[in-house]
Design a protein around this motif. Sequence first.
Motif: not given
Lengths: 230, 405
Positions: A98-101, A105
């Motif tokens: 997941i690129p935003v984590l 995370e």
Amino acid sequence: MKNVISVSGITKTYNPKTIPVHALQGVDLEIEQGEFTALVGPSGSGKTTLLNIIGGLDEATEGTVIINDQDITKLSDGQLIQFRKEHIGFVFQAYNLIPVLTAKENVEFVMLLQGRSQAERNKRVNELMAAVGLSDKMNNRPSQLSGGQQQRVAVARALAPKPTFILADEPTANLDSKSTANLLDMMAELNKQENITFVFSTHDQRVIDRARRVVTLEDGKIVSDDHRDV
Amino acid sequence: MLLKIAWRNIWRNRRRTLITATSIFFAVFFAIFMNSFQRGVWDNVINNVIRFYFGFVQVHQKGYWEEQSLDKTFVLTDELVNSMGSPKQVQLVVPRLESFALASHGTLTRGTLVVGIDPEKEDKLTTLASRVSQGEYLQAEDKAVLVGEGLAERLKIGLGDTLVLISQGYHGINAAGKYHIKGLLNFGSPELSNQMVYLPLKECQWFFGAENMATSLVAHVDDKFAAAKAIRQLNTELDTAAYEIIAWQQMIPEILEMKEMKDSSSKIMLWVLYLIVTFGIFGTVLMMTKERQYEFGILTSIGMNRSKLAFSVWIETVFLGLLGVLLGLLVSVPLTMYFYYNPIIVTGELAEIYEKFGIEPSLSTSIDPDLYYTQAIVVFVITSVLAIYPALKILRLKPVDAMRS
């Protein structure tokens, strides 16, 4: 040894009503706990389809898939999602973090879905990030990691929920030789030390060379199944 | 974690988020600013009309407002005046005795509205003394009248002349009196100028044969908010079986209807504005859904529940909308506040027109809280509805197909 995966009589036909494409034609396969198996074969041979059906991501046209004594072809969509969360770890060709984590995370995320406590999550993340050799990259986002590092985080994520087995679809396809070697060393180590079952679909000879069992598919059928010592 | 993911996701495509948020910002800003000014102007008109004569709250004998007759007067007791003055918002209670009469001078006769007032209190409520254009304002013990300039002109009378008033008094008695004109009143409104006659309350009570009686008590309060609070308390303080409490809205229905009509047309403009913004946000949602099909596939593959995923995307869309709302509020709240406390003073001919109708020549904004939160609610609803699209996509998504896309 106990079978963790039992596939019997699996067929998969795409476009059955128009121009049928038979991706799998009566596949039978049993995989025991702790195996390190490679599904190989040319493009279109049905490797990824078989892997998707074993992982409950795709439905078989006929046949049964029994995982840990549970026939997953009879599960509803919601039950399948729950089943995957508890029993199956996935590693994809394109890493798919997941690129935003951050790396930490990403690994923690599935455990969060499982409802594990913060303390338990922290402990497991630390263990896994150490196991994949990325303790110092915990707070990096995927875009700040190399392809090899991302794939290692993906392996850590797949291992986080303590699954019964890991399905890896062409895990080394986008990696250079050094990253591939590192990743394979790491997975082999986890397989040996923690008895985790790995099933790969691959074209990559470097992966095939490390597999203890090589199942070859052609035109949707298993044409050979070799067990060997590595 | 879902909130964190949603918040970070909206910044994945920073430029697109900023463009979308900016479009929402402009919509919210214009909606608030336009509405605030429009409402402010109307508030000014209404306030002036209310302060000019009616007051925000009036108390009468029950049924008076429907049938305004002298027979529906009540006895003006200290107890009643004290009860009416008990809410802390009520600064002053102003009594009036009102009825119609014929006013004559020589051979000319005109119908008039005669109002008996307590000159001092009435001036505090309506600043009546400031409208005296010729002569002097009334004193409580005077036996004289103030007359609207228009009426004086029609009857061809001036200061010091005698005006004869003839009417039917309390319970049908004959009412007749002669009064010298102490002052002329300049009203902007021709309607008032042509018919108003003011008498001191005591003299008016004598004229109508209604000793110590009044037709209305007017409560002097600061504004509509104070009026609403005062009315709530008055409903418990007063005997509502005997008295009626009339709020300002009931006194000026025509003005409020006119305001409603204007509001409706501006609402249409607002809806058009929001429709445009809706398409803008939908464009973003559509692109975002298409781009992240693959990611949605991955997330369901690794065990993320579809409804949880749909909820996460919903939060994301709502965040995007609320970001625009927040920016809109950050700019429009101080700006509307500024113009509320520093109204634009109208000058020139427009100012004269305003003054002619007894309205303050200024344009100010309104700072009613609903102006602000309504916009937040509208954007919340729009984004929530738009978020149904990706949610439906997610609920129907097949992980393998999504990852193949």
